[in-house]
Design a protein around this motif. Structure first.
Motif, short mmCIF file in Angstrom:
data_model
loop_
_atom_site.label_atom_id
_atom_site.label_comp_id
_atom_site.label_asym_id
_atom_site.label_seq_id
_atom_site.Cartn_x
_atom_site.Cartn_y
_atom_site.Cartn_z
N UNK A 58 0.97 -1.21 0.04
CA UNK A 58 -0.01 0.45 -0.07
C UNK A 58 1.05 1.28 0.26
N UNK A 59 1.75 1.60 1.04
CA UNK A 59 2.92 2.02 0.95
C UNK A 59 3.53 2.02 -0.80
N UNK A 60 4.25 1.65 -1.32
CA UNK A 60 4.11 1.85 -2.68
C UNK A 60 3.23 2.43 -3.91
N UNK A 61 1.97 2.04 -3.72
CA UNK A 61 1.20 2.24 -3.86
C UNK A 61 0.83 4.16 -4.41
N UNK A 62 0.51 4.48 -2.83
CA UNK A 62 0.16 5.73 -2.25
C UNK A 62 1.75 6.81 -2.79
N UNK A 63 3.14 5.54 -2.55
CA UNK A 63 3.84 6.73 -3.81
C UNK A 63 4.17 7.46 -4.75
N UNK A 64 3.57 6.48 -5.82
CA UNK A 64 3.67 6.64 -6.85
C UNK A 64 2.10 7.80 -7.39
N UNK A 65 0.86 7.79 -6.64
CA UNK A 65 -0.32 8.65 -6.51
C UNK A 65 -0.17 9.88 -5.56
N UNK A 66 1.20 10.28 -4.68
CA UNK A 66 2.03 10.95 -3.83
C UNK A 66 2.63 11.71 -5.23
N UNK A 67 3.78 11.35 -5.56
CA UNK A 67 4.77 11.90 -6.79
C UNK A 67 3.81 12.60 -7.65
N UNK A 68 3.07 11.81 -8.21
CA UNK A 68 1.90 12.35 -9.21
C UNK A 68 1.47 13.12 -8.90
N UNK A 69 1.03 13.88 -7.72
CA UNK A 69 -0.07 14.75 -7.39
C UNK A 69 0.38 15.78 -7.17
N UNK A 70 1.26 15.51 -5.94
CA UNK A 70 2.18 16.69 -5.57
C UNK A 70 2.03 18.13 -6.07
N UNK A 71 2.19 19.15 -5.36
CA UNK A 71 3.28 20.35 -6.41
C UNK A 71 4.09 20.61 -6.43
N UNK A 72 4.70 19.78 -4.90
CA UNK A 72 6.01 19.66 -4.82
C UNK A 72 6.67 18.09 -4.03
N UNK A 73 7.55 17.71 -4.14
CA UNK A 73 8.24 16.52 -2.88
C UNK A 73 9.68 16.09 -2.70
N UNK A 74 9.82 15.96 -1.65
CA UNK A 74 11.28 16.37 -1.52
C UNK A 74 12.19 16.03 -1.09
N UNK A 75 13.10 13.78 -1.11
CA UNK A 75 13.17 13.07 0.16
C UNK A 75 14.91 14.07 0.20
N UNK A 76 15.43 13.23 1.37
CA UNK A 76 16.85 13.43 1.74
C UNK A 76 16.84 12.80 2.90
N UNK A 77 18.80 12.19 2.82
CA UNK A 77 19.75 11.28 3.55
C UNK A 77 20.25 11.50 4.71
N UNK A 78 20.58 11.77 5.12
CA UNK A 78 21.83 11.47 6.00
C UNK A 78 22.28 10.23 5.82
N UNK A 79 23.77 9.74 6.04
CA UNK A 79 24.19 8.41 6.53
C UNK A 79 24.84 7.93 8.03
N UNK A 80 25.17 6.91 7.91
CA UNK A 80 25.36 5.86 9.11
C UNK A 80 26.49 7.09 9.45
N UNK A 81 27.26 7.46 8.79
CA UNK A 81 28.17 8.27 9.82
C UNK A 81 28.49 9.55 10.19
N UNK A 82 27.84 10.29 9.57
CA UNK A 82 27.32 11.56 10.30
C UNK A 82 26.18 11.34 11.30
#
Length: 205
Positions: A58-82
């Motif tokens: 369900x998360x995977x399906x909603x991910x696609x819907x959100x990406x298609x309909x959002x005005x804007x979206x962004x994801x960021x990562x901070x790794x294990x070393x930091x």
């Protein structure tokens, strides 16, 4: 899920309200991820909810819907070393800030899941349990969770002995058993393993 918090921010004069949430504060391995999402006001997405209450499918399906309909979206990562360098709380603040700054349409207000945040360049409001109350935060929680889970499945191909595809780096019984047998790999958070090594000094390092 109603638009109470987004509508209140709009009534205060804000026009680009983003939801912000993180995934992966607690695992023993891998990065912490945050996402920021601006949804069109009043958009109804069937099944939208806190990512922890949804199945992976369900998360995977909603991910696609959100990406298609959002005005804007962004994801960021901070790794294990930091994370090991600055601690998980500061890493979470940093990754949330990076997610908001990464929006292609700048936000002028943020709704943040949890009880505190730090360093955001825009006015914001923290909402405890926000991923179950605000559509914008719920959308961000799904983007963050799916982004991180996909990465951990990739790590599973590199380090198959740990089972990252199943537990996503969290401290499951199978994960601890793998640590006892193999010791840590490059994506483990060493500061998160201190108690483990206190209890198991014989484990490989």
């Amino acid at each position: 899920m109603i638009w109470e918090y987004e509508e209140q921010a709009a009534a205060d004069g804000y026009r680009a309200v983003c939801g912000v949430d993180e995934a992966g504060r607690g695992p023993l391995a891998g990065p912490v991820c945050a996402a920021a999402v601006i949804l069109p006001p009043g958009l109804v997405i069937d099944g939208l909810n806190d990512s922890k209450k949804l199945t992976e499918k369900k998360r995977e399906a909603l991910y696609s819907v959100i990406c298609e309909n959002a005005v804007a979206w962004s994801a960021a990562l901070v790794d294990e070393q930091v994370i090991d360098e600055i601690n998980i709380l500061q890493a979470t603040y940093r990754v949330m800030r990076q997610a908001v700054e990464g929006l292609s349409v700048p936000a002028d207000f943020a709704l943040v899941d949890g009880n505190r945040s730090e360093g955001l360049a825009v006015p914001h409001r923290c909402i405890v349990g926000g991923d179950g109350l605000s559509p914008s935060i719920a959308a961000a929680s799904i983007i963050a969770k799916v982004t991180r889970d996909r990465l951990l499945r990739q790590y599973d191909e590199t380090y198959p002995q740990y089972g990252f595809a199943k537990h996503k780096g969290y401290g499951s019984r199978a994960h601890y058993e793998a640590l006892l047998r193999y010791g840590p790999c490059p994506i483990h958070r060493r500061t998160f393993l201190r108690k483990f090594y206190e209890q198991h000094p014989e484990a490989p390092r």
